[in-house]
Design an enzyme around this catalytic site. Structure first.
Site, PDB file in Angstrom:
ATOM      1  N   CYS A  98      38.820  43.704  34.614  1.00 57.97           N
ATOM      2  CA  CYS A  98      37.780  44.733  34.539  1.00 57.97           C
ATOM      3  C   CYS A  98      38.182  45.858  33.585  1.00 57.97           C
ATOM      4  O   CYS A  98      38.303  45.627  32.388  1.00 57.97           O
ATOM      5  CB  CYS A  98      37.449  45.243  35.951  1.00 57.97           C
ATOM      6  SG  CYS A  98      35.940  46.227  36.007  1.00 57.97           S
TER       7      CYS A  98
ATOM      8  N   GLU B 245      39.818  38.737  42.400  1.00 56.79           N
ATOM      9  CA  GLU B 245      40.268  39.036  43.772  1.00 56.79           C
ATOM     10  C   GLU B 245      39.100  39.183  44.742  1.00 56.79           C
ATOM     11  O   GLU B 245      39.299  39.251  45.947  1.00 56.79           O
ATOM     12  CB  GLU B 245      41.161  40.287  43.771  1.00 56.79           C
ATOM     13  CG  GLU B 245      40.445  41.632  43.621  1.00 56.79           C
ATOM     14  CD  GLU B 245      40.034  42.000  42.195  1.00 56.79           C
ATOM     15  OE1 GLU B 245      40.094  41.124  41.307  1.00 56.79           O
ATOM     16  OE2 GLU B 245      39.645  43.170  41.989  1.00 56.79           O
TER      17      GLU B 245
ATOM     18  N   HIS C 265      35.968  40.228  38.799  1.00 58.68           N
ATOM     19  CA  HIS C 265      37.056  40.492  39.746  1.00 58.68           C
ATOM     20  C   HIS C 265      37.473  39.200  40.448  1.00 58.68           C
ATOM     21  O   HIS C 265      36.848  38.829  41.446  1.00 58.68           O
ATOM     22  CB  HIS C 265      36.615  41.537  40.774  1.00 58.68           C
ATOM     23  CG  HIS C 265      36.489  42.895  40.187  1.00 58.68           C
ATOM     24  ND1 HIS C 265      37.529  43.789  40.143  1.00 58.68           N
ATOM     25  CD2 HIS C 265      35.453  43.496  39.557  1.00 58.68           C
ATOM     26  CE1 HIS C 265      37.144  44.887  39.533  1.00 58.68           C
ATOM     27  NE2 HIS C 265      35.877  44.744  39.165  1.00 58.68           N
TER      28      HIS C 265
END
Lengths: 208, 259
Positions: free
Chosen positions: A82, A188, A186
């Site tokens: 990001c 994650e 993202h």
């Protein structure tokens, strides 16, 4: 002993979700703002949310900008996420900021004509690999990742673009050069497909 | 293109899952961590925890729940209920919440929205609004009024005006929770949802009233919502998350279909 993975902490958001996702794929990752540890890391995750201006100020103040550059020069695998990807380019329209310049190009703000499209681009969207890369192995057509951003990376050299995503127009969702790789989404927060990408990063030798 | 999101909301009291019907007579229906794990594996796009714990000395339990869920569930996690300060928001973020929902405390003190936006980023601040239909008046020209305390206290504030103010103050997303429909399973308040979604430039989540897959489709099409929030229709096993997403996909709603 070198830290296996260092997640660079530069006051750019909560990094524990990245650390938890690393743990889920069996990798030890430490969060650190110490340039010495960053230089000693075997691989580096450079995440971040927030504004480019304050993020760059914090990186410079803590000596992390130089540590990150030298890690990239040493051939260590580096994953930008990001804002971490955006400030790897040369310049960002956000706060008109000179950024790290690891990759030629700039970060631009979305300018959208269709009123029903919101900014930030927030939610799940398809990531389409356009050239092979070890970190994108196994991504299938239709696989979606989670995005939250109002700015997007625009590298000068199209050879650096590894995947695209469509909002109103296409933008670069994954950008890489040598041992550096950055993703606008993202991993994650992207469920199984995101964890697989992180898993591949923990084993990537930095070659592509 | 961006997919529409299916969001499940888990009401948590004293660390246990509860689901209210019209916010009264809540009953426990299980372990929030287990439910979160189940929905994640079944393709849920986003998870919301709403803490309805009454006594303040038990509020820390919520942080443990969030922490346990964040270790296993790798989709955006949003937490609300009783967030009164930046410190509350920061504690929840450290425990693993991505987004923070503010509601009653922001009605009482709107600056809470801007303070949280400054501290954790606009995109992570969700303004959750409980709204009921009222006759149009000078106070409530839209015909919708903000209520707090789980719907018990009308505030005399116009629902549409509050949505716009929330956006100006830095909220990154809005939950439009129709109190009249909440728990009824009769469908979302489409008129209200569309009215707000057309007025703001931030994502809108439809909430309250989902009982059938058709309701979700309505919210995401005519209701103009970016995401649909469900609770009882999945908590009690009437529908599976994956089943709802497959149905919506077949009906032409853009959904994330691989997980």
């Amino acid at each position: 002993m070198a830290d296996p993975i260092v997640i660079i902490d530069y006051d750019a958001g909560n990094l524990r979700s990245v650390q938890r996702a690393c743990a889920e794929v069996g990798a030890d990752a430490v969060i650190s703002n110490d340039p010495v540890r960053v230089k000693a890391a075997s691989r580096i995750i450079f995440p971040g949310v927030g504004a480019a201006g304050s993020a760059m100020a914090s990186l410079r103040r803590n000596g992390l900008a130089d540590a990150l550059r030298s890690a990239v020069d040493d051939g260590k695998p580096v994953l930008g996420i990001c804002l971490g990807l955006q400030i790897s380019l040369r310049h960002s329209e956000e706060n008109d900021t000179e950024t790290l310049g690891l990759i030629p190009g700039e970060t631009r703000r979305f300018r959208l004509d269709r009123p029903e499209l919101k900014i930030p681009h927030m939610g799940w969207n398809e990531v389409r690999p356009i050239q092979p890369h070890p970190l994108l192995d196994g991504i299938e057509p239709g696989d979606e990742f989670y995005f939250v951003h109002a700015y997007y990376p625009a590298p000068e050299d199209q050879a650096c673009v590894y995947a695209r995503t469509t909002y109103e127009d296409d933008f670069a969702a994954a950008v890489g050069r040598g041992n550096y790789f950055g993703v606008q989404f993202h991993p994650e927060k992207s469920g199984r497909v995101g964890l697989s990408l992180l898993d591949r990063f923990t084993r990537w030798d930095g070659q592509c | 293109m961006l997919s529409k999101r299916l969001i499940a909301c888990l009401d948590v009291r004293d660390g246990k899952l509860a689901k209210s019907v019209r916010f009264v007579n809540t009953k426990d229906i299980g372990d929030p961590v287990e439910k979160a794990r189940e929905y994640y594996a079944d393709g849920l796009d986003e998870l919301v925890f709403y803490d309805i714990t009454a006594s303040s000395d038990k509020r820390a339990i919520m942080l443990d729940v969030v922490e346990a869920v964040a270790k296993e569930v790798f989709i955006p996690l949003s937490v609300g209920g009783g967030v009164r300060s930046v410190a509350d928001a920061t504690d929840l973020r450290l425990a693993g919440a991505e987004k923070i929902n503010v509601n009653s405390a922001a009605v009482a003190r709107p600056a809470l929205i801007s303070e949280c936006a400054e501290a954790i980023g606009n995109q992570n601040v969700v303004l959750s609004m409980d709204i009921r239909q009222v006759p149009k008046s000078d106070n409530c020209p839209s015909g919708y009024e903000i209520v707090i305390n789980g719907g018990r206290t009308p505030m005399g504030i116009d629902g549409l005006a509050w949505a716009l103010q929330g956006e100006r103050l830095g909220a990154g997303e809005l939950v439009v929770n129709a109190i009249d429909a909440d728990g009824t399973r009769d469908g979302y308040e489409l008129k209200l949802t569309a009215m707000i979604a057309e007025a703001v430039r931030i994502p809108v989540i439809a909430s309250g009233g989902a009982g059938k897959p058709e309701h979700l489709k309505e919210a995401l099409t005519t209701g103009r919502a970016d995401a649909a929030l469900v609770a009882s229709m999945v908590h009690y096993g009437d529908y599976r998350v994956s089943e709802l997403k497959r149905w919506l996909h077949r009906e032409g709603v853009k959904m994330r279909m691989s997980w």
